[in-house]
Design an enzyme around this catalytic site. Structure first.
Site, PDB file in Angstrom:
ATOM      1  N   CYS A   1       0.890  -1.063   0.587  1.00 22.23           N
ATOM      2  CA  CYS A   1      -0.133   0.078   0.230  1.00 22.23           C
ATOM      3  C   CYS A   1       0.805   1.255  -0.400  1.00 22.23           C
ATOM      4  O   CYS A   1       1.482   1.139   1.164  1.00 22.23           O
ATOM      5  CB  CYS A   1      -0.696  -0.222   1.117  1.00 22.23           C
TER       6      CYS A   1
ATOM      7  N   CYS B   1      -1.109   3.481  -6.628  1.00 23.88           N
ATOM      8  CA  CYS B   1      -1.386   3.445  -5.363  1.00 23.88           C
ATOM      9  C   CYS B   1      -2.002   1.750  -5.594  1.00 23.88           C
ATOM     10  O   CYS B   1      -2.198   2.012  -7.213  1.00 23.88           O
ATOM     11  CB  CYS B   1      -3.000   3.899  -5.928  1.00 23.88           C
TER      12      CYS B   1
HETATM   13  N1  DGL Z   1      -4.031   0.858  -1.982  1.00 19.72           N
HETATM   14  C1  DGL Z   1      -3.591   1.843  -1.316  1.00 19.72           C
HETATM   15  C2  DGL Z   1      -2.214   2.568  -1.565  1.00 19.72           C
HETATM   16  O1  DGL Z   1      -1.376   1.878  -2.561  1.00 19.72           O
HETATM   17  C3  DGL Z   1      -4.391   2.568  -0.519  1.00 19.72           C
HETATM   18  C4  DGL Z   1      -5.695   3.042  -1.248  1.00 19.72           C
HETATM   19  C5  DGL Z   1      -6.781   3.579  -0.044  1.00 19.72           C
HETATM   20  O2  DGL Z   1      -6.777   3.018   0.771  1.00 19.72           O
HETATM   21  O3  DGL Z   1      -7.307   4.769  -0.587  1.00 19.72           O
HETATM   22  O4  DGL Z   1      -1.944   3.487  -1.622  1.00 19.72           O
END
Ligand code: DGL
Length: 283
Positions: free
Chosen positions: A87, A205
């Site tokens: 993440c 993301c």
């Molecule tokens: N998948 C996550 C990232 O890479 C977070 C997305 C979220 O929870 O807003 O930032």
């Protein structure tokens, strides 16, 4: 089991222990997919913090507290030998603290691929799609500053997009994802191979690679989309090899799925994207 720096009970991790992989939701599956390909003998425990997602528009204290809580579950109940923050938002806001507190544990993060983008862009204009949390973090801003003389980066906080990708299973269609991709890309400017256009877009993301076909069709076929799954998987493999923590072929590889809230999004996403039918345990 690996313990926090302050724990009196330090022991050594076993090579057949699983690797913990964590995201706010299903996005980290794009990293898990690359990890499973690179490390076919390894077992993984994937935790989606679905009860507290999305992270993208939350503050630093919240994301740090969730990342610590998740790490305690994965260490205490699953005895993980390494931890991957799959993440960008959690990496940007929490990894430095986790590394200080859990000094013995190999901890890996992901960050928007703006360095490789700066190396490959020919128009010297790069689009960066990420959460507001990632783009606003000191870690990202430092990385951005270090590359500013190499290319012009057009930063777009894609509010709502990760959540729409997460929820598309429940709605049964991706029209909300498409609308948000068009809205955010439309706000960034022109894409293409001409001098004033962005020829490269960073998917900053881990949810966004799952919207790649929609994003590609919106920006056109000549624009490169960059994500971070493969480089992260190679790095994890290298570090575990150096620490003699790689599992051998004698151990059966497995995948366990955990979620702190809603479980059906993760179960469906694993079936559709990873082609594996597995139960999800609520923790
Ligand atoms: N998948 C996550 C990232 O890479 C977070 C997305 C979220 O929870 O807003 O930032």
């Amino acid at each position: 089991m690996l313990q926090s720096q302050n724990s009196p009970h330090r022991t050594t991790a076993a090579p057949n222990a699983p690797i913990g992989v964590f995201d706010s939701g299903v996005g980290g599956l794009s990293i898990l997919q690359a990890l499973q390909l690179q490390l076919p003998n390894e077992s993984f425990v994937y935790l989606a913090d679905s009860g507290f997602a999305p992270y993208g528009e939350r503050d630093e204290a919240f994301v740090l507290q969730r990342a610590k809580h998740v790490l305690h579950i994965l260490l205490g109940q699953h005895h993980i030998k390494a931890f991957v923050l799959a993440c960008n938002t959690a990496t940007a806001l929490a990894i430095h603290v986790l590394r200080q507190e859990f000094v013995q544990l190999p901890i890996f993060g992901v960050e928007p691929a703006i360095k490789p983008a700066a190396l490959q862009t020919r128009t010297r204009r790069v689009g960066v799609m990420a959460t507001a949390g990632t783009l606003g973090s000191a870690k990202f801003q430092e990385l951005h500053r270090s590359l500013q003389d190499q290319a012009e980066f057009v930063l777009q906080a894609c509010d709502g997009l990760a959540d729409a990708i997460e929820q598309q299973w429940q709605h049964g269609d991706s029209s909300e994802v498409l609308a948000l991709c068009r809205k955010h890309l439309g706000a960034m400017g022109e894409f293409g191979k001409e001098a004033h256009q962005m020829d490269t877009v960073v998917l900053g993301c881990t949810h966004y690679p799952f919207a790649k076909p929609l994003i590609q069709s919106a920006v056109g076929p000549h624009v490169s989309l960059l994500d971070t799954g493969d480089p992260v998987a190679r790095r994890v493999s290298q570090v575990l090899h150096d620490k003699q923590l790689l599992a051998g072929p004698e151990y059966p590889a497995s995948l366990q799925l955990l979620a702190t809230g809603e479980t059906s999004n993760l179960q469906t996403a694993v079936r559709v994207w990873l082609h594996q039918s597995l139960p999800v345990v609520c923790v």
